[in-house]
Design a protein around this motif. Structure first.
Motif, mmCIF file in Angstrom:
data_model
loop_
_atom_site.group_PDB
_atom_site.id
_atom_site.type_symbol
_atom_site.label_atom_id
_atom_site.label_comp_id
_atom_site.label_asym_id
_atom_site.label_seq_id
_atom_site.Cartn_x
_atom_site.Cartn_y
_atom_site.Cartn_z
ATOM 1 N N PRO A 90 63.502 29.015 -7.324
ATOM 2 C CA PRO A 90 62.388 29.666 -8.026
ATOM 3 C C PRO A 90 62.824 30.572 -9.175
ATOM 4 N N ARG A 91 64.028 31.174 -9.088
ATOM 5 C CA ARG A 91 64.494 32.084 -10.138
ATOM 6 C C ARG A 91 65.777 31.539 -10.754
ATOM 7 N N ARG B 82 62.385 18.994 -7.065
ATOM 8 C CA ARG B 82 62.130 20.255 -7.782
ATOM 9 C C ARG B 82 62.905 20.241 -9.087
ATOM 10 N N ARG C 99 61.502 22.471 -12.088
ATOM 11 C CA ARG C 99 61.162 23.663 -12.855
ATOM 12 C C ARG C 99 61.211 24.901 -11.965
ATOM 13 N N ASP D 298 60.218 29.030 -11.192
ATOM 14 C CA ASP D 298 59.018 29.852 -11.385
ATOM 15 C C ASP D 298 59.263 30.946 -12.423
ATOM 16 N N VAL D 299 60.488 31.484 -12.413
ATOM 17 C CA VAL D 299 60.827 32.619 -13.282
ATOM 18 C C VAL D 299 62.157 32.341 -13.968
ATOM 19 N N GLY E 1 55.003 26.210 -17.446
ATOM 20 C CA GLY E 1 54.668 26.768 -16.144
ATOM 21 C C GLY E 1 55.719 27.730 -15.611
ATOM 22 N N ILE E 2 56.554 28.262 -16.516
ATOM 23 C CA ILE E 2 57.638 29.164 -16.123
ATOM 24 C C ILE E 2 57.336 30.553 -16.691
ATOM 25 N N ARG E 3 57.548 31.566 -15.893
ATOM 26 C CA ARG E 3 57.332 32.947 -16.346
ATOM 27 C C ARG E 3 58.632 33.477 -16.950
#
Length: 272
Positions: A103-104, A179, A181, A183-184, A204-206
């Motif tokens: 996720p990161r 998976r 992409r 998240d951050v 879709g990535i922060r």
């Protein structure tokens, strides 16, 4: 039994590499000299990666074959996609064992000299304009390299941000869709451009990128340090500290192979 040297491929890694190597049939008529064992040649390639020794000085007494033999196998296996397939295989195993933290992610770039010039080189702004290249790496939250690229030393880091994101392969290892992409995404001030922030958000990535012109102490360093640690591991391989290859594809092969070894080191404890 003596201790295994770092450039000697252990059985576990070899079991994963061997099925990926292209099969070369020996000619029945005019067979020529018998082909040297692939595992020995791979040891020779890793010896060059670890030590940085020139191909022509590869020690014959260690059974690696000639430097030209090792160079050709590195080239041929790279063209066959062996190193990339192996990297993806290990990433999938790491994810299956919950070692990856996808996720990161963090990104960064690092300069190195390119003493012989060649493709993907340019005048380095941090080395008095001398010819150089850049390594660009994207890692997960624990510092495992997901993808790495090579550009000229004069390329701005931010121009490689999207190519790095797109270079991350679909990572399997869990049920459902692979998976790809995060998240951050964390990055330093060199990546602070609003146009790229928008493009990352569209994926879709922060983006959590330090702002230029602000004081240090944003707190992002506690998450970004892992990419610096990854560079330290990659540049521990002497062949990756200075670029000696004129051909960029050969240097990329070494860079991917370095990522593979880091992944294997992280995976081995979970197999025991």
């Amino acid at each position: 039994m003596g201790q295994r040297r770092p450039w000697e491929v252990d059985d576990g890694l070899w079991e994963r590499i061997a099925p990926l190597l292209p099969v070369v049939e020996r000619r029945i008529r005019y067979p020529g000299r018998k082909r040297l064992d692939d595992r020995r040649v791979l040891n020779g390639i890793l010896f060059v990666l670890y030590t940085g020794i020139p191909w022509e000085f590869l020690p014959q007494e260690l059974g690696f074959g000639s430097g030209m033999t090792c160079w050709r196998r590195l080239r041929d296996w790279n063209e066959a996609g062996v190193w990339q397939q192996l990297h993806e295989l290990l990433l999938a195993e790491l994810r299956a064992r919950d070692v990856l933290d996808l996720p990161r992610v963090s990104v960064d770039g690092s300069h190195l000299r390119a003493l012989k010039g060649g493709d993907a080189t340019g005048p380095s702004p941090v080395d008095r304009g001398k010819t150089g290249s850049k390594h660009h790496v994207i890692v997960d939250a624990s510092g495992i390299p997901l993808a790495a690229t090579v550009t000229g030393g004069n390329r701005n880091d931010v121009t490689q941000l999207l190519p790095l994101i797109h270079a991350v392969p679909p990572i399997r290892g869990k049920r459902g869709r692979p998976r790809r992409r995060p998240d951050v995404l964390y990055a330093d001030r060199g990546y602070d451009h609003d146009i790229y922030r928008r493009q990352i958000c569209e994926l879709g990535i922060r983006p959590l990128i330090a702002r230029r012109g602000t004081e240090h102490g944003s707190g992002l360093g506690k998450n970004r340090w892992v990419v610096e640690a990854a560079f330290a591991l990659l540049h521990w391989f002497r062949r990756l500290r200075i670029r000696w290859e004129i051909r960029a594809d050969i240097h990329r092969a070494f860079l991917t192979l370095g990522c593979v070894i880091i992944c294997w080191r992280r995976l081995k404890p979970s197999l025991q």
